[in-house]
Design a protein around this motif. Structure first.
Motif, short mmCIF file in Angstrom:
data_model
loop_
_atom_site.label_atom_id
_atom_site.label_comp_id
_atom_site.label_asym_id
_atom_site.label_seq_id
_atom_site.Cartn_x
_atom_site.Cartn_y
_atom_site.Cartn_z
N PHE A 33 67.32 0.25 20.48
CA PHE A 33 66.35 1.03 21.26
C PHE A 33 64.96 0.97 20.65
CE2 PHE A 33 64.33 5.10 22.49
CZ PHE A 33 64.32 4.90 23.85
N ALA A 34 64.87 0.90 19.31
CA ALA A 34 63.56 0.87 18.64
C ALA A 34 62.75 -0.35 19.10
CB ALA A 34 63.75 0.83 17.13
N LEU A 35 63.42 -1.48 19.28
CA LEU A 35 62.71 -2.68 19.71
C LEU A 35 62.21 -2.51 21.16
CD1 LEU A 35 62.26 -5.84 18.60
CD2 LEU A 35 63.36 -6.13 20.79
N TRP A 36 62.96 -1.74 21.95
CA TRP A 36 62.54 -1.52 23.33
C TRP A 36 61.24 -0.74 23.40
CZ3 TRP A 36 63.59 -3.67 27.83
CH2 TRP A 36 64.69 -4.53 27.88
N ILE A 37 61.03 0.17 22.45
CA ILE A 37 59.75 0.89 22.39
C ILE A 37 58.64 -0.13 22.17
CG2 ILE A 37 58.42 2.62 21.09
CD1 ILE A 37 60.77 3.88 22.53
N PHE A 38 58.90 -1.08 21.27
CA PHE A 38 57.93 -2.14 20.97
C PHE A 38 57.71 -3.01 22.22
CE2 PHE A 38 57.06 -6.42 19.08
CZ PHE A 38 55.83 -6.12 18.54
N PHE A 40 58.08 -2.21 25.41
CA PHE A 40 57.29 -1.48 26.41
C PHE A 40 55.82 -1.41 25.99
CE2 PHE A 40 61.44 0.76 27.66
CZ PHE A 40 61.61 -0.06 28.76
N ALA A 41 55.57 -1.25 24.68
CA ALA A 41 54.18 -1.20 24.19
C ALA A 41 53.48 -2.55 24.41
CB ALA A 41 54.17 -0.82 22.70
N GLU A 42 54.21 -3.63 24.13
CA GLU A 42 53.64 -4.98 24.31
C GLU A 42 53.36 -5.25 25.79
OE1 GLU A 42 52.89 -7.34 21.65
OE2 GLU A 42 52.97 -5.31 20.88
N GLY A 47 49.67 -6.01 30.12
CA GLY A 47 49.32 -5.54 31.46
C GLY A 47 47.84 -5.20 31.55
N VAL A 48 47.32 -4.49 30.54
CA VAL A 48 45.90 -4.13 30.51
C VAL A 48 45.04 -5.40 30.46
CG1 VAL A 48 44.11 -3.05 29.08
CG2 VAL A 48 46.26 -1.84 29.51
N PHE B 73 60.38 -2.17 37.15
CA PHE B 73 59.92 -2.44 38.52
C PHE B 73 58.51 -1.87 38.71
CE2 PHE B 73 59.70 -1.24 43.08
CZ PHE B 73 59.81 -2.51 43.62
N GLY B 74 58.31 -0.64 38.21
CA GLY B 74 56.98 0.00 38.33
C GLY B 74 55.91 -0.82 37.63
N TYR B 75 56.26 -1.37 36.49
CA TYR B 75 55.29 -2.20 35.74
C TYR B 75 54.84 -3.39 36.59
CZ TYR B 75 53.55 -5.40 32.16
OH TYR B 75 52.77 -6.28 31.43
N PHE B 76 55.80 -4.09 37.19
CA PHE B 76 55.45 -5.28 37.97
C PHE B 76 54.64 -4.89 39.22
CE2 PHE B 76 59.44 -7.00 35.90
CZ PHE B 76 58.74 -7.72 34.95
N VAL B 77 55.01 -3.77 39.84
CA VAL B 77 54.30 -3.33 41.05
C VAL B 77 52.86 -2.92 40.70
CG1 VAL B 77 54.20 -1.52 42.82
CG2 VAL B 77 56.37 -2.65 42.33
N ILE B 78 52.70 -2.14 39.62
CA ILE B 78 51.37 -1.64 39.26
C ILE B 78 50.47 -2.79 38.78
CG2 ILE B 78 50.09 -0.19 37.61
CD1 ILE B 78 52.50 1.80 37.82
#
Lengths: 209, 92
Positions: A33-38, A40-42, A47-48, B73-78
């Motif tokens: 789970f700890a890697l999943w936090i990483f 999602f952060a990446e 995304g930005v 899914f939300g990530y890809f949509v946004i």
């Protein structure tokens, strides 16, 4: 019941509640789970950057379209095929370890690792051609995004390769089994993230105009 | 560790082949030099579908709880939606 035992009791409840929360949120996601936090952060950071690229382009459409034509779509497409195939190899590696086949798992992951090497080699050739043509990050806004985004992604490919290499070594030593393979799933999840981020990056930077 | 039932290798292979085909389609659109609103939206949609396929079928999130699938899914949509808005602004 004295005040101290009440305090200890509530601390126990808090610890149990936290453990339950972690258990409930860990059981479904593949890997640690700890890697999943990483992960999602990446995803958020990339995304930005993707959105920043798109909005910067909106004010410099002609410049972005003209600069984009200097990129090698072929090498971008080959790299996409390479990463998708490496992700498939990783899936096969995870499947092998779930069946208790350590050596087969190591073989599939080695294939993925080698494809990671192919990706990096193609990227180095691409960067070399750009630098030889005098293109740098300060050339214009498009090249700033192109070089920084692809380099940032390249660093993630390298990190993924280091993770895969350590999993391969451990798998070859029999460190994973059908019952215990969280490490393999964790590395696989990171590698798939590197793959789908490139799947967005490729058309965004190389194709869409 | 994910306790979900492992998917068959044939299924993974089919997903891989679809991803390869969609990549070739993206590259071909770029080579032909198509541009414009509908091309941009098509390419973006292909990219988001491919990414969602990787997350769902290769990352094996398909069998996880709704929360995790929803985040992905939300990530890809946004992200896809904001990119599309920016490109439409650039074409206006």
């Amino acid at each position: 019941m004295d005040a101290q035992s009440v305090k200890i009791g509530s601390a126990d409840i808090a610890v149990t509640a936290r453990a339950d929360f972690q258990k409930n949120h860990q059981k479904d996601l593949p890997g640690d789970f700890a890697l999943w936090i990483f992960i999602f952060a990446e995803m958020l950071v990339f995304g930005v950057l993707f959105v920043a690229y798109a909005f910067t382009r909106a004010n410099n459409v002609a410049l972005f379209n003209e600069s984009q034509l200097t990129l090698s779509r072929t090498s971008g497409a080959i790299n996409t095929l390479v990463l998708i195939t490496s992700s498939y190899f990783v899936v096969r590696g995870v499947d092998a370890i779930k069946r208790g086949l350590s050596s087969q798992c190591a073989h599939w992951l080695t294939g993925a690792l080698l494809l990671g090497g192919v990706f990096i080699s193609i990227k180095i050739v691409e960067f070399h051609a750009k630098f030889a043509a005098g293109i740098t990050m300060s050339s214009n806004a498009f090249y700033m995004f192109y070089l920084s985004l692809t380099f940032f992604h390249l660093m993630h490919v390298l990190m993924g390769m280091v993770i895969l290499a350590s999993i391969i070594v451990k798998a070859r030593r029999g460190g994973y089994s059908a019952q215990n393979h969280t490490g393999v799933e964790t590395g696989a999840s990171f590698w798939h993230m590197v793959d789908f981020l490139w799947i967005i990056l490729f058309p965004l930077i190389y194709i869409i105009r | 560790m994910n306790k979900a039932k492992p998917q068959s290798n044939l299924f993974s292979t089919v997903i891989w082949l679809i991803l390869i085909a969609l990549t070739v389609a993206t590259f071909s659109i770029g080579e032909v030099g198509l541009s414009g609103k509908s091309t941009m939206l098509t390419l973006l949609a292909i990219a988001m579908i491919k990414s969602q396929m990787v997350a769902n079928y290769l990352m094996a999130l398909r069998q996880t709880r709704l929360l995790w699938r929803g985040i992905m899914f939300g990530y890809f949509v946004i992200v896809g939606g904001l990119i599309a808005i920016a490109y439409l602004m650039g074409q206006a």
